[in-house]
Design a protein around this motif. Sequence first.
Motif, mmCIF file in Angstrom:
data_model
loop_
_atom_site.group_PDB
_atom_site.id
_atom_site.type_symbol
_atom_site.label_atom_id
_atom_site.label_comp_id
_atom_site.label_asym_id
_atom_site.label_seq_id
_atom_site.Cartn_x
_atom_site.Cartn_y
_atom_site.Cartn_z
ATOM 1 N N ASN A 44 0.604 -0.937 -0.103
ATOM 2 C CA ASN A 44 -0.074 0.095 0.012
ATOM 3 C C ASN A 44 0.817 1.564 0.099
ATOM 4 O OD1 ASN A 44 -2.738 -1.265 0.028
ATOM 5 N ND2 ASN A 44 -2.877 -1.602 2.337
ATOM 6 N N GLN A 45 1.990 1.640 0.887
ATOM 7 C CA GLN A 45 2.587 2.388 0.696
ATOM 8 C C GLN A 45 3.494 2.311 -0.213
ATOM 9 O OE1 GLN A 45 5.623 1.493 4.345
ATOM 10 N NE2 GLN A 45 4.082 3.063 5.469
ATOM 11 N N GLU A 46 4.289 1.155 -0.823
ATOM 12 C CA GLU A 46 4.660 1.769 -2.369
ATOM 13 C C GLU A 46 3.592 1.952 -3.806
ATOM 14 O OE1 GLU A 46 6.764 -1.577 -5.304
ATOM 15 O OE2 GLU A 46 6.401 -2.005 -3.175
ATOM 16 N N LEU A 94 2.079 12.307 -0.144
ATOM 17 C CA LEU A 94 2.842 12.127 0.740
ATOM 18 C C LEU A 94 2.521 12.365 1.780
ATOM 19 C CD1 LEU A 94 6.030 11.098 -0.710
ATOM 20 C CD2 LEU A 94 4.037 9.570 -0.810
ATOM 21 N N ASP A 95 2.413 13.213 2.701
ATOM 22 C CA ASP A 95 1.866 14.110 3.774
ATOM 23 C C ASP A 95 0.950 13.364 4.501
ATOM 24 O OD1 ASP A 95 3.762 16.341 3.222
ATOM 25 O OD2 ASP A 95 2.865 17.973 3.462
ATOM 26 N N ASN A 96 1.100 13.725 5.711
ATOM 27 C CA ASN A 96 -0.584 12.853 5.919
ATOM 28 C C ASN A 96 -0.911 11.415 5.783
ATOM 29 O OD1 ASN A 96 -0.311 15.436 7.604
ATOM 30 N ND2 ASN A 96 -1.956 16.225 5.892
ATOM 31 N N THR A 97 0.486 10.696 5.343
ATOM 32 C CA THR A 97 -0.228 9.352 5.257
ATOM 33 C C THR A 97 0.301 8.594 6.019
ATOM 34 O OG1 THR A 97 2.152 9.150 3.666
ATOM 35 C CG2 THR A 97 0.040 10.041 2.454
ATOM 36 N N GLY A 98 2.062 8.785 6.510
ATOM 37 C CA GLY A 98 2.225 7.806 7.828
ATOM 38 C C GLY A 98 3.771 7.288 7.299
#
Length: 636
Positions: free
Chosen positions: A334-336, A496-500
């Motif tokens: 998911n992060q990728e 990417l902000d606030n995605t952890g």
Amino acid sequence: MRLFKISLKNVKHNIKNYTMYILSMVVCIAIFYNFMCAGSSDDIEIMKDFTSMRALIGMCVFILILFFISFMNYSTEFFVSRRKKEFGIYTFMGVENKKIAYLFAQEGLIIGIISVISGIILGIVTNRMFMMGMAKVVGENTSIDFEISYTSIIYTFIIFAFILMYSFIREYIKIIRMETSELLKSGRSDMKDYKIKSSWLRFSIGILGLVMFISGGYIALNYLDYNLNMSHVIIISPLLMIIGINLMCRGFITEVVLRISKNKKILYKGTNIINFSSMSFNFIKNNKVLAITSVLIVCCITAFTSGLSTKMMFKDLMISKFPYSVAASVQDKNQEMTVKKAFDSERGRELFNTDFDYIKAELYMNSNFGEYKEKDPIISYSDYERIRNIQLDPLKKNMKIEKPDDNEIVCLIPSNIMGVSFGKEANMNGKIYNICEQKTGYIFSEDIEGNTDMAFVVSDDTYKTIRSSSNKEDIYKYMVISLKNYRETENISKTLDNTGIEFSDAHNFIQRDYQMFNLIYFISVFMSIVFVIAIGSMLYFRYITSAIDEKMKFDIMRKIGVDSKFINKSVIYQAILFFFIPYVIGISGGIFGGIFAKNALNVMGISPILEAIGIFTLIYIVYIFITARKYLREIR
């Protein structure tokens, strides 16, 4: 009043002799005044690291004061030597030594006051330029107004008034104690010393000095290999080199000249028969000055190299902290996908867009700062080479490493960790690996990996083995992108902000946070200027003093028919050699000091050292030319 008028007339009559002294003093006083202003300026006070800057400027002011005391002592000795015969005539005319000394002290004070006032005026004229240069170098866009610092003027005048009084009271006392015969023997003194015999004791002391000098340089260059603490090396290495230089100049150079002169083929070639006798005399008589100027050259080259290295370090600082426009560390699909989507938004604007895996592993090593125990990233050699070959130039050029074997590991040291070195072995996951290479490296961006962490490169097979035995939470994917417009990363950052997701953005590099680096460069340049003036002026005054002693010798040579071209060639040759000896010693020490400073700052390449030596050499050649020209005028 009558003595004061005589002093004024003497100053006018001898103004040509004072020219080099006045020019040197005016430039140095102007620099001093500007540093005083910088330490108290309201415009500079708003800078982020003003407290540290003020401390650094204060240290420079203290060094300048020490320099001025030494410089005035040497210059006044020169003026006394030139005027000895004149003072002797005054004595025969019935003038007391006290009045002669008072006359000379008045002249010195007049010249000193002229220098101080001229220096302060030059400092006032150049102050705004100086402040603007400092502000620009440290990254401030502050508007600098023209101002006159009356406090700095008063302090500068008071400090130099005390130095002038000390210097000329010292010479006043010397003249009072001189005998009439000593005053009149100017031009004949020490002629017997031209016959200097070789001495094994002097030669042995010189050899000891050479060994100490080389030992100091060797420690400065190789302290990392022996895990020596940098704070100890900073004391031990310069101390050995300074003692070594003093022992070498105390007679070793003279011994070398004497032993060369025993070769008749060399002695009777060209002007050598004159040169070798004069050089032996000059080196013995002036060994202290040669030692001091050699040490000053070492300081000058080291300071200049440190400044240029700091400048280069700052230029590479953004690349070393942010080698990519954006970098992100992810651990799941998911992060990728989120990062990939953010990077895809800049399609067509990127230079490259890639990723690589890395593993976090615990490592135990010994360093020159004690035991090292951290969990650091490990990457494979093939991934390292792939990234290096598509990376920006600084990484691609300077970070080539040898391919490690399966039992070897390459250590990448972040540029912000200075003066650290590790032992020969590293314990990783219970297995011992040989550290085959240590390199300044920045494969990771700041705020993810590599800010304060080390990174390590292993062979592909070793990487597979470590990965197969690692926990899932220790395995990461590193995704990077670099844009054509390097710092235009707002779109990616918003996504990417606030995605952890942990990511690093080159747009966050703030030049103002690194003002001290640029200030060190700025100050080192001006301190190097002062060192160059000190070196050139001291050698100038000392060598021209010998013209007084040798004038009779050259007069005799002319009377017996020696050609003027022959004498001129001899003088130029001697001047070059007189300046060449401290130059060679100083440049050698400066190379040691420069490499140490460059390595301590983790700066790659030798360009700062070569640039420092090149600029110094050009200025030094000008001093040689001026000195030789003045010497020829003196002996006519």
